[in-house]
Design a protein around this motif. Structure first.
Motif, PDB file in Angstrom:
ATOM      1  N   ALA A 115      45.190  51.913  26.203  1.00  0.00           N
ATOM      2  CA  ALA A 115      44.135  51.229  25.457  1.00  0.00           C
ATOM      3  C   ALA A 115      43.420  52.195  24.520  1.00  0.00           C
ATOM      4  N   PHE A 116      43.045  53.362  25.023  1.00  0.00           N
ATOM      5  CA  PHE A 116      42.390  54.346  24.164  1.00  0.00           C
ATOM      6  C   PHE A 116      43.340  54.874  23.096  1.00  0.00           C
ATOM      7  N   TRP A 117      44.581  55.113  23.465  1.00  0.00           N
ATOM      8  CA  TRP A 117      45.583  55.600  22.512  1.00  0.00           C
ATOM      9  C   TRP A 117      45.756  54.601  21.371  1.00  0.00           C
ATOM     10  N   ALA A 287      32.093  44.606  36.251  1.00  0.00           N
ATOM     11  CA  ALA A 287      32.441  45.988  35.921  1.00  0.00           C
ATOM     12  C   ALA A 287      32.276  46.846  37.171  1.00  0.00           C
ATOM     13  N   TYR A 288      33.356  47.486  37.587  1.00  0.00           N
ATOM     14  CA  TYR A 288      33.358  48.320  38.779  1.00  0.00           C
ATOM     15  C   TYR A 288      33.048  49.776  38.405  1.00  0.00           C
ATOM     16  N   PRO A 289      32.858  50.660  39.394  1.00  0.00           N
ATOM     17  CA  PRO A 289      32.433  52.033  39.080  1.00  0.00           C
ATOM     18  C   PRO A 289      33.258  52.748  38.021  1.00  0.00           C
ATOM     19  N   ASN A 290      34.574  52.537  37.970  1.00  0.00           N
ATOM     20  CA  ASN A 290      35.392  53.216  36.959  1.00  0.00           C
ATOM     21  C   ASN A 290      35.000  52.832  35.538  1.00  0.00           C
ATOM     22  N   TYR A 291      34.435  51.654  35.354  1.00  0.00           N
ATOM     23  CA  TYR A 291      34.038  51.205  34.014  1.00  0.00           C
ATOM     24  C   TYR A 291      33.037  52.173  33.402  1.00  0.00           C
ATOM     25  N   LYS A 292      32.078  52.638  34.186  1.00  0.00           N
ATOM     26  CA  LYS A 292      31.035  53.507  33.627  1.00  0.00           C
ATOM     27  C   LYS A 292      31.572  54.866  33.202  1.00  0.00           C
ATOM     28  N   VAL A 293      32.692  55.283  33.796  1.00  0.00           N
ATOM     29  CA  VAL A 293      33.310  56.543  33.388  1.00  0.00           C
ATOM     30  C   VAL A 293      33.714  56.488  31.917  1.00  0.00           C
ATOM     31  N   LEU A 294      34.054  55.315  31.442  1.00  0.00           N
ATOM     32  CA  LEU A 294      34.561  55.165  30.077  1.00  0.00           C
ATOM     33  C   LEU A 294      33.511  55.510  29.031  1.00  0.00           C
ATOM     34  N   PHE A 295      32.237  55.483  29.400  1.00  0.00           N
ATOM     35  CA  PHE A 295      31.192  55.853  28.444  1.00  0.00           C
ATOM     36  C   PHE A 295      31.193  57.348  28.145  1.00  0.00           C
ATOM     37  N   GLU A 296      31.928  58.122  28.921  1.00  0.00           N
ATOM     38  CA  GLU A 296      32.105  59.533  28.584  1.00  0.00           C
ATOM     39  C   GLU A 296      33.080  59.691  27.419  1.00  0.00           C
ATOM     40  N   TRP A 297      33.840  58.639  27.149  1.00  0.00           N
ATOM     41  CA  TRP A 297      34.783  58.657  26.023  1.00  0.00           C
ATOM     42  C   TRP A 297      34.093  58.141  24.760  1.00  0.00           C
ATOM     43  N   ASN A 298      33.319  57.086  24.910  1.00  0.00           N
ATOM     44  CA  ASN A 298      32.626  56.491  23.770  1.00  0.00           C
ATOM     45  C   ASN A 298      31.340  55.856  24.295  1.00  0.00           C
ATOM     46  N   LYS A 299      30.247  56.004  23.562  1.00  0.00           N
ATOM     47  CA  LYS A 299      28.942  55.527  24.039  1.00  0.00           C
ATOM     48  C   LYS A 299      28.675  54.068  23.690  1.00  0.00           C
ATOM     49  N   SER A 300      29.528  53.451  22.891  1.00  0.00           N
ATOM     50  CA  SER A 300      29.292  52.077  22.448  1.00  0.00           C
ATOM     51  C   SER A 300      29.659  51.074  23.540  1.00  0.00           C
ATOM     52  N   VAL A 302      30.118  47.813  23.213  1.00  0.00           N
ATOM     53  CA  VAL A 302      31.137  46.857  22.776  1.00  0.00           C
ATOM     54  C   VAL A 302      32.510  47.527  22.727  1.00  0.00           C
ATOM     55  N   TYR A 303      32.566  48.809  22.350  1.00  0.00           N
ATOM     56  CA  TYR A 303      33.845  49.518  22.307  1.00  0.00           C
ATOM     57  C   TYR A 303      34.384  49.703  23.725  1.00  0.00           C
ATOM     58  N   VAL A 304      33.537  50.207  24.618  1.00  0.00           N
ATOM     59  CA  VAL A 304      33.977  50.465  25.989  1.00  0.00           C
ATOM     60  C   VAL A 304      34.434  49.185  26.674  1.00  0.00           C
ATOM     61  N   ALA A 311      42.776  47.244  28.443  1.00  0.00           N
ATOM     62  CA  ALA A 311      43.547  47.905  29.493  1.00  0.00           C
ATOM     63  C   ALA A 311      43.982  46.910  30.562  1.00  0.00           C
ATOM     64  N   THR A 312      43.113  45.951  30.886  1.00  0.00           N
ATOM     65  CA  THR A 312      43.504  44.937  31.872  1.00  0.00           C
ATOM     66  C   THR A 312      44.607  44.042  31.315  1.00  0.00           C
ATOM     67  N   ARG A 313      44.550  43.746  30.009  1.00  0.00           N
ATOM     68  CA  ARG A 313      45.608  42.945  29.389  1.00  0.00           C
ATOM     69  C   ARG A 313      46.940  43.674  29.457  1.00  0.00           C
ATOM     70  N   ILE A 314      46.918  44.976  29.168  1.00  0.00           N
ATOM     71  CA  ILE A 314      48.143  45.774  29.229  1.00  0.00           C
ATOM     72  C   ILE A 314      48.715  45.755  30.641  1.00  0.00           C
ATOM     73  N   GLU A 315      47.808  45.727  31.622  1.00  0.00           N
ATOM     74  CA  GLU A 315      48.224  45.725  33.027  1.00  0.00           C
ATOM     75  C   GLU A 315      48.582  44.318  33.529  1.00  0.00           C
TER      76      GLU A 315
END
Length: 386
Positions: A115-117, A287-300, A302-304, A311-315
């Motif tokens: 998803a990030f890629w 949103a489970y605990p792993n969701y908040k980790v994603l804000f280390e990648w981007n602070k937005s 709506v983006y996160v 990522a869930t769609r890909i899965e």
């Protein structure tokens, strides 16, 4: 050498003192002095500083991130396409071994990395054409966020000394990110991975390096293996909407007691936040605990949320149910709302017309005061009441 430089950079951070906003030549000299104090090679310092200049296009981009003013449905529809979903499957198969290694070593599933890629560079196709050295120096000199970018300059000099960065040649995003998954120099220095075994970390050209480095970064920031990150749910017509929001979490069992149910499968036995990106009548997620980790990648927000959903769609998850959200606010109306909330004493951050987490929290409190459903989605009716 890489670990030693990373540790040296980390120990030097509190002492950073290069002046921002003044004469750029003086700033270059101050940053060079910081690099020498760290013990970085003089040849790398000179190579990095020679020709470094302010890039006004970087400052313009930094001041005008209007794309994040889109609401969740608009944003997700803009970023998620049938071709991107298909390409995620293609690249998943092509780099199957690297994704398996990322899961084994770092516990990060391929859907999240893909998803990030996809969002960052369309799987490496669009990596940015800004001179990275100039972008970093420009933002380090600017007084808006020098504490973020001055360490990135030092990290880029360290990468130069190691042969992983070419000043004046390396190009990337306007904010200094490099490569297929767009990582900043300090993250590359500290968490970059040689996924293809060639002895170098080249995120621009090596997909295995990019995949493993992205996984390492997410794991470093707290990703928990074998746990979900986002799950679409169906909410009841009536409930205590004030419990929703990223700043609050309850056991999934309590959400179930309130009538929240998974749209597919079962709720996870974890703490979760109820996300209503466009209010109680729009899409809904836990949103489970792993969701908040994603804000280390981007602070937005709506983006996160969009990246987590993709990522869930890909899965294998189904497309979300868009529902029938109440009309939101235009950019000018959002700014007016933020101004009125700020006047009431709320900290909404920058008055920029972007519905971020702080604005949502303030909206929710004002909705409750006004006797409106406190779902955090600002409407013209709320703006009128304010």
């Amino acid at each position: 050498m890489r670990l030693a430089l990373a540790l040296l950079l980390a120990s030097a951070l509190p002492a950073l003192s290069a002046p921002c906003g003044g004469d750029f030549k003086d700033f270059k000299a101050a940053m060079a002095a910081e690099a020498r104090a760290m013990g970085l090679a003089e040849s790398a310092i000179e190579a990095f500083m020679a020709g470094a200049q302010v890039d006004k296009a970087v400052l313009k981009a930094d001041r005008g991130q209007g794309f994040f003013r889109k609401n969740f449905i608009e944003f997700s529809q803009a970023l998620i396409s049938k071709s991107r979903l298909q390409n995620a499957g293609v690249y998943s198969k092509k780099h199957d071994r690297s994704f398996d290694e990322a899961a084994r070593r770092f516990g990060v599933p391929r859907g999240m990395i893909l998803a990030f890629w996809a969002f960052e560079t369309d799987f490496g196709a669009v990596q940015g054409d800004f001179d990275t050295r100039n972008a970093l120096m420009t933002l380090a000199h600017d007084c808006r966020r020098p504490e973020l970018f001055q360490p990135q300059v030092l990290a880029a000099i360290a990468l130069t000394a190691m042969g992983d960065f070419e000043p004046g040649v390396t190009k990337g995003a306007w904010a200094g990110e490099i490569g297929q998954v767009q990582m900043l120099p300090k993250d590359i220095l500290e968490r970059g991975e040689d996924g293809d075994g060639d002895g170098l970390i080249t995120l621009k050209t090596s997909a295995p390096d990019a995949i493993l480095s992205a996984a390492h970064m997410l794991q470093y920031h707290g990703w928990r293996p074998n746990e979900p990150w986002l799950q679409e749910v169906v909410v009841p017509e009536q409930m205590d909407w004030s419990q929703a929001g990223i700043d609050k979490a309850l056991p999934a069992s309590q959400w179930a007691q309130m009538g929240v149910r998974a749209r597919e499968g079962d709720l996870a036995n974890l703490q979760a936040s109820l996300l209503l990106p466009m209010g109680r009548k729009g899409p809904a997620f836990l949103a489970y605990p792993n969701y908040k980790v994603l804000f280390e990648w981007n602070k937005s927000f709506v983006y996160v949320t969009t990246a987590a959903y993709f990522a869930t769609r890909i899965e294998g998850a189904a497309p979300y149910d868009a529902g029938d959200p109440e009309p939101g606010l235009s950019a000018d109306q959002m700014k007016a709302l933020q101004q009125r909330l700020a006047a009431k004493g709320y900290d909404v951050g920058k008055i920029d017309g972007v519905l971020g987490a702080m604005t949502r929290a303030a909206v929710q409190k004002e909705q409750a005061k006004a006797g409106m459903p406190a779902d955090g989605w600002p409407t013209p009716a709320l703006l009128g009441k304010l």
